[in-house]
Motif scaffolding. Structure first.
Motif, short mmCIF file in Angstrom:
data_model
loop_
_atom_site.label_atom_id
_atom_site.label_comp_id
_atom_site.label_asym_id
_atom_site.label_seq_id
_atom_site.Cartn_x
_atom_site.Cartn_y
_atom_site.Cartn_z
N ALA A 105 -15.80 -2.45 -65.32
CA ALA A 105 -16.68 -3.60 -65.11
C ALA A 105 -17.73 -3.25 -64.06
O ALA A 105 -18.91 -3.58 -64.20
N LEU A 106 -17.28 -2.54 -63.05
CA LEU A 106 -18.18 -2.18 -61.95
C LEU A 106 -19.33 -1.31 -62.42
O LEU A 106 -20.49 -1.55 -62.06
N ILE A 107 -19.03 -0.31 -63.24
CA ILE A 107 -20.15 0.54 -63.66
C ILE A 107 -20.82 0.01 -64.90
O ILE A 107 -21.98 0.32 -65.16
N ALA A 108 -20.12 -0.84 -65.66
CA ALA A 108 -20.77 -1.39 -66.86
C ALA A 108 -21.83 -2.41 -66.47
O ALA A 108 -22.83 -2.55 -67.15
N PHE A 109 -21.60 -3.11 -65.36
CA PHE A 109 -22.50 -4.21 -65.03
C PHE A 109 -23.96 -3.78 -64.88
O PHE A 109 -24.83 -4.33 -65.56
N PRO A 110 -24.24 -2.82 -64.01
CA PRO A 110 -25.66 -2.45 -63.88
C PRO A 110 -26.27 -1.94 -65.17
O PRO A 110 -27.42 -2.25 -65.48
N ILE A 111 -25.48 -1.21 -65.94
CA ILE A 111 -25.99 -0.70 -67.22
C ILE A 111 -26.32 -1.86 -68.14
O ILE A 111 -27.40 -1.96 -68.72
N ALA A 112 -25.35 -2.79 -68.26
CA ALA A 112 -25.54 -3.94 -69.14
C ALA A 112 -26.69 -4.80 -68.64
O ALA A 112 -27.48 -5.32 -69.43
N TYR A 113 -26.79 -4.93 -67.33
CA TYR A 113 -27.82 -5.78 -66.76
C TYR A 113 -29.20 -5.21 -67.07
O TYR A 113 -30.10 -5.92 -67.51
N TYR A 114 -29.31 -3.93 -66.87
CA TYR A 114 -30.59 -3.29 -67.18
C TYR A 114 -30.93 -3.48 -68.66
O TYR A 114 -32.03 -3.88 -69.01
N ALA A 115 -29.93 -3.21 -69.51
CA ALA A 115 -30.19 -3.28 -70.95
C ALA A 115 -30.55 -4.69 -71.39
O ALA A 115 -31.41 -4.90 -72.22
N LEU A 241 -19.28 -13.89 -66.50
CA LEU A 241 -17.82 -13.74 -66.47
C LEU A 241 -17.18 -13.78 -67.86
O LEU A 241 -16.31 -12.96 -68.15
N PRO A 242 -17.59 -14.70 -68.72
CA PRO A 242 -16.97 -14.67 -70.06
C PRO A 242 -17.14 -13.32 -70.74
O PRO A 242 -16.22 -12.83 -71.39
N GLY A 243 -18.32 -12.72 -70.56
CA GLY A 243 -18.54 -11.39 -71.13
C GLY A 243 -17.63 -10.36 -70.49
O GLY A 243 -17.04 -9.51 -71.16
N ALA A 244 -17.53 -10.45 -69.16
CA ALA A 244 -16.67 -9.49 -68.45
C ALA A 244 -15.22 -9.68 -68.85
O ALA A 244 -14.48 -8.71 -69.03
N ILE A 245 -14.83 -10.95 -69.04
CA ILE A 245 -13.44 -11.20 -69.46
C ILE A 245 -13.23 -10.64 -70.87
O ILE A 245 -12.23 -9.98 -71.13
N ALA A 246 -14.20 -10.91 -71.74
CA ALA A 246 -14.08 -10.38 -73.10
C ALA A 246 -13.96 -8.86 -73.04
O ALA A 246 -13.09 -8.27 -73.68
N GLY A 247 -14.81 -8.24 -72.24
CA GLY A 247 -14.76 -6.79 -72.10
C GLY A 247 -13.44 -6.34 -71.51
O GLY A 247 -12.85 -5.36 -71.95
N SER A 248 -12.98 -7.08 -70.51
CA SER A 248 -11.75 -6.65 -69.84
C SER A 248 -10.55 -6.81 -70.77
O SER A 248 -9.58 -6.07 -70.66
N ILE A 249 -10.65 -7.78 -71.70
CA ILE A 249 -9.56 -7.90 -72.67
C ILE A 249 -9.47 -6.62 -73.49
O ILE A 249 -8.39 -6.10 -73.76
#
Lengths: 316, 390, 337
Positions: A105-115, A241-249
């Motif tokens: 989640a930590l490294i996905a966030f900036p990537i996802a945010y940029y994209a 958060l819902p996206g992060a939760i979905a991803g974390s699932i």
């Protein structure tokens, strides 16, 4: 306009025409027709096998003959939860899954945010390509490649040696638990490969949720006096958060269930997936294997329940 | 030779279970008395690489001529573990299986295979005498399979580190400095399967005679505990246990591993790449595997199956296979004059070490040498514990 | 007196697109100021420049005398009511309203109490616990207003605040916004493309076209005395008379505007024109005449006696009603004709 044209057109010929008319009049019938096969599949094949598995976990292996005793009992669960080695496996797997999830989640966030918020046109295409590309190549090939990268005589060590930073790795590897003889036989190595392999599953839902986040909410937040950090925690984070939760699932359950990565990169200490594989296969102890598979299911159920309580799905 | 691994889902386990409970009621068929005409096909569950039709390397083909001679088309379903083989045989639909010793008795006990009438197999008499009545395919004097190939679990070592072959398995069991002056910690490997407990027991047979171990697959509580203790000590030396032959090859090349139990398969492969690798069978002897071709209780093509079993014993087939797989033929005649295997091939792969080898068997509670032995399911859970650091 | 907002030669270009081009504008404190123009005319960009969501590519902006073009939005005491309200979907109505105070670090109890007061101000008392998703458009509008007002901004920006409401609600909100503005004495700057809204609500209006201000003035000035054809067209659908015609009528060669309601029907005198069409509007009747080859629209009493289409009528208007547009060049593309 020709006056000869009728207000009502004649029915279309053939059975497909009649069917179209019937479906239009009874839309629910069409829905039923469309849904039946997948529901049957889900109900019988999927749930059926799941319940058969669950049922297995309530039998036990006869400790004298090694045969399965088909009388319902909780003995297998007792064995699962009282044997230290089994508990080790559960704790080890859950900790690993938690670390992998958090770090992803930590490294996905900036990537996802940029994209989601900045990348446009060909950069966006490039992003999707970059994220998806690892998913297209064979899972096994990737893991073997990582083994070569992390090996004692592998690429990573070679680069470090060239940079005269080998002492850094040595110091790290001498740490208890996370260290080891080389990265490829340490928990750290397993962790890195897990993160690499499951990262796309975190990035994509996160990116989708960030993409749905309207820009004017961020402007509204800034407008109301929120510094960027405040905007992040008050608006972006809760709405992502819902996206992060979905991803974390994904990352969490995939790590819980995987049995190949720790087999190839790691210290041979078992994870739940491997234990299932070993118990049902080599040992023929299907009840214990079934009980082991129940563990991730229970953990995931608990996890979803917690996420719901924390309001992760409120914004859906 | 439990090569690599494969997805094996819980669903498969369940279906195996379901079919097991429904089918196992069927009694074992009577032994075939007379060979008829071929049925046109035969389907075989086999280890990868065991049934080659020249598709990987055109020199290795022992299927095409069989099909031409007999008109029996060969269908192969490969399986990667003994357990997968058992599961496939439980599902049914196959005629033959190349079962290892840790699967064969399970198949016999589960009545999944039928007795073999050796009179219908003319080449039976050419089989190595040491294998004709081997316990992994012979139960109460009845043969349930035809030997196919065998091989030892050798000690593979790096010749740069060991100028002379190690004499004892202690290089992988006890903490020590290797001949190059560096410790063996992190530089040795062990097999990642519960059956490896037998290797420890075999080592103890030689070094702790007071335990009274007679058979490494038949251990009482005390002997078993001693073996586990030895393995716990080994855990500190081993960074990664090996399971997949190719991972082990890679670990010898890239991970600095210099000694481990292994199969001739890896040794030959590494040697063919000019890696400084050799193998030996140390003074304690070794464990090993021996596979038999067994016939399904409900085989639909028994005549073709018998023809295949006969074919499988031809010296040419045996020799080619041994060369391909790094194993030892069960027909001694195959050792001479085989182009692919070479004259030294059998020796290299362990032909003369038969007596030193304790072949894999499934440990059962009801054992021959003592009153009660530790059954296999405990081997599994305890070995998991040992690797997990317990 | 310092201006509440001041634009000095402000440009905002997006690549080749000149969204705002050389803007000069002063908005006085306490004014209800409208930025009026068609879409893409630069009015919304100007508003965003005040809020700080955009930075000028040239020139600068002052808010109450202080340079603001390098100040981020969260440091400007300016708040915005967004076009689609931009309410936070994950927060309740009360939390939405209290958001600005929370960011300022006001204690929870105080900020919620204050938010409740604001909800009363916008006539939504007791709505605090609801989710924004459960409100009607008008209610959301009020919540957005309350949220923007909670920080007591020096300038309140409203971006098409009534655009999404239906006609009746819109008229009601216009009144409310006006009275609210009088009560709070805050400078309101609002963006609209609806000239009726601008005329009825604003103290002063700036009419935008293609990134430039065409005219600034009170609603009356803008309506009665448009200085260009664009303003005349955009505000109130005036008759635009070309220089040739105006020269014949007045002796001065210039473009002129003539409001439809200034045109009367007379029985003698005036100018002869042919009726082309007429339509009934309820309180009034709109008639289109052909006058010397030019179309003139007249807004007449509903019971006005009109001839049959194609027949002649006589039209008249006051001398001062014919307004000459000083900003419109006489030799424009149609002027020469």
């Amino acid at each position: 306009m020709s006056s000869a044209a009728a207000a009502i057109l004649p029915p279309r010929g053939g059975p497909s025409g009649a069917a179209s008319d019937a479906f239009w009049r009874h839309p629910k019938f069409l829905l039923l027709l469309l849904l039946t096969p997948p529901l049957l599949w889900l109900g019988i094949i999927y749930l059926g096998s799941l319940f058969a598995l669950l049922a297995q976990s309530f039998f036990a292996i006869d400790h004298y003959t090694g045969m399965i005793d088909y009388t319902p009992t909780l003995r297998t669960y007792r064995e699962l939860l009282t044997t230290p080695a089994n508990l080790d496996i559960i704790v080890r797997t859950v900790l690993m899954a938690a670390c992998v999830t958090l770090f992803s989640a930590l490294i996905a966030f900036p990537i996802a945010y940029y994209a989601a918020r900045y990348a446009r046109g060909k950069w966006k295409a490039l992003f999707y390509l970059g994220v998806m590309l690892p998913l297209w190549s064979s899972y096994l090939v990737k893991i073997y490649a990582w083994k070569l990268i992390l090996a004692k005589e592998g690429i990573f060590n070679w680069v470090l040696a060239k940079l005269h930073l080998y002492w850094l790795l040595d110091a790290y590897l001498s740490l208890p638990v996370i260290g080891g003889n080389s990265l490829s036989v340490s928990y750290t190595g397993t962790f890195l490969v897990f993160v690499y392999v499951w990262l796309p599953y975190m990035i994509l839902p996160l990116q989708a949720s960030l993409e749905r986040l309207p820009n004017n909410l961020l402007e509204a937040s800034a407008d109301l006096g929120a510094a960027p950090r405040q905007t992040f925690w008050s608006v972006i984070f809760p709405l992502a958060l819902p996206g992060a939760i979905a991803g974390s699932i994904f990352t969490f359950s995939l790590t819980l269930g995987d049995y190949i990565i720790p087999q190839i990169v790691g210290s041979s200490r078992l994870f739940i997936g491997q234990a299932v594989y070993m118990q049902q296969g080599t040992a023929g102890n299907i009840p214990l294997a079934a009980a082991f598979t129940v563990v991730p299911m229970v953990i995931m159920g608990f996890y979803l329940w917690m996420a719901k309580r924390m309001g992760a799905f409120d914004a859906l | 030779m439990k090569r690599s691994f494969k997805t094996f889902t819980a669903i498969l386990a369940v279906s195996a279970f379901v079919s097991q409970t429904t089918i196992s009621a069927a009694a074992a068929a009577e032994m075939l008395q007379k060979l008829g005409d071929g049925e046109g096909e035969v389907s075989i569950v086999a280890w990868p690489g065991y049934i080659e039709r020249g598709e990987t390397d055109e020199n290795y083909d022992w299927v095409t001529d069989f099909e031409e001679e007999t008109g029996c088309k060969v269908n192969v379903k490969t399986a990667n573990t003994s357990d997968e083989m058992v599961a496939l045989m439980n599902q049914g639909g196959f005629d033959l299986v190349t079962a290892s010793g840790d699967a064969s008795l399970r198949l016999v006990a589960g009545k999944r295979v039928q007795p073999i009438n050796v009179d219908l197999i003319p080449s039976w008499k050419t089989i190595d005498d040491r294998l004709k009545d081997a316990p992994w395919h012979t139960v109460d004097g009845v043969h349930y399979g035809v030997p196919y190939q065998w091989g030892p679990n050798v000690l593979m070592y790096n010749t740069d580190v060991f100028k002379e072959a190690p004499k004892s398995w202690n290089v992988v069991f006890e903490k020590q400095d290797l001949p190059d002056g560096k410790t063996n910690e992190g530089r040795v490997q062990a097999y990642d399967g519960p059956i490896y407990i037998a290797d420890a027991a075999n080592y103890l047979m030689a070094h702790k005679p007071e335990l009274g171990i007679k058979d490494p697959y038949e251990l009482n509580e005390e002997q078993y505990k001693a073996a586990l203790d030895l393995l716990r000590g080994q855990r500190k030396l081993v960074s990664r246990y090996w399971h997949d032959a190719f991972i082990q090859i890679d670990d010898f090349k890239n991970e600095g591993v210099v000694a481990s139990s292994s199969w001739p398969f890896q040794v030959n492969l590494l040697a063919s790449e000019d890696a400084p690798i050799a193998s030996t069978i140390p003074e304690e002897g070794a464990t090993g595997w021996a596979d038999s071709t067994m016939m399904h209780a409900d085989a639909e093509h028994p005549n073709c199956a018998y023809m295949w079993m006969e074919h499988s014993l031809k010296p040419k087939v045996q020799g080619d296979l041994a060369a391909w797989f790094g194993s030892v033929p069960v027909v001694p005649a195959a050792c001479k004059g085989n182009e692919l295997l070479g004259d030294e091939g059998c020796k290299t792969n362990g032909f003369e070490d038969f007596d030193k080898i304790k072949f894999w068997r499934t440990p059962v509670a009801d054992c021959d040498s003592q009153d009660e032995c530790i059954p296999y399911y405990r081997w599994v859970s305890d070995y998991i514990g040992v690797i997990g650091g317990r | 007196m310092t201006s509440a907002v001041r634009f000095k030669n402000v440009c905002r270009h997006f690549g080749a697109i000149r969204a705002v081009d050389g803007l000069n504008l002063e908005i006085a404190p306490g004014e209800f100021f409208a930025l009026l123009g068609p879409s893409g005319s630069g009015k919304t960009t100007s508003l965003r420049l005040i809020a700080g969501f955009e930075r000028p590519t040239a020139g600068h902006i002052e808010i109450f005398g202080e340079r603001a073009d390098a100040i981020p939005p969260y440091r400007r005491n300016v708040n915005t009511v967004f076009q689609d309200y931009a309410l936070f979907p994950h927060l309740s109505v009360l939390e939405n309203v209290a958001y600005g105070l929370k960011m300022k670090g006001v204690a929870k109890k105080q900020r919620l109490a204050r938010a409740e007061e604001l909800l009363e101000l916008v006539q939504l008392p007791g709505y605090g616990d609801r989710s924004p998703a459960k409100l009607s458009g008008g209610q959301r509008q009020r919540v957005a207003l309350a949220r923007a007002l909670v920080n007591e901004p020096k300038v309140l920006l409203l971006d098409e605040p009534l655009g999404a409401l239906d006609l009746k609600l819109r008229e009601q909100m216009q009144e409310e916004l006006k009275s609210l503005q009088k009560r709070l004495a805050i400078t309101f700057v609002f963006v609209t493309h609806d000239q009726g809204e601008a005329l009825s609500m604003a103290d002063r209006i700036a009419v935008f076209n293609e990134g430039k201000i065409m005219q600034v003035g009170t609603p009356e000035e803008i309506y009665r005395a448009p200085r260009s054809r664009f303003v005349a067209d955009f505000v109130g659908s005036s008759n635009v008379l070309p220089p040739d015609l105006v020269e014949r009528l007045t002796g001065t060669r210039a473009w002129a505007s003539l409001r439809p309601e200034a045109v009367r029907l007379v029985s003698r005198g005036g100018h002869s024109a042919t009726l082309v069409s007429s339509s009934f509007l309820g309180a009034q009747r709109r008639a289109v005449f052909d006058f010397d080859g030019f179309q003139i629209t007249a807004l007449l009493a509903a019971d006005a006696k009109l001839p049959e289409p194609g027949k002649t009528a006589r039209l008249a208007w006051g001398e001062s009603d014919l307004h000459l547009m000083e900003d419109e060049p006489v030799d424009g593309p149609e002027g020469a004709a």
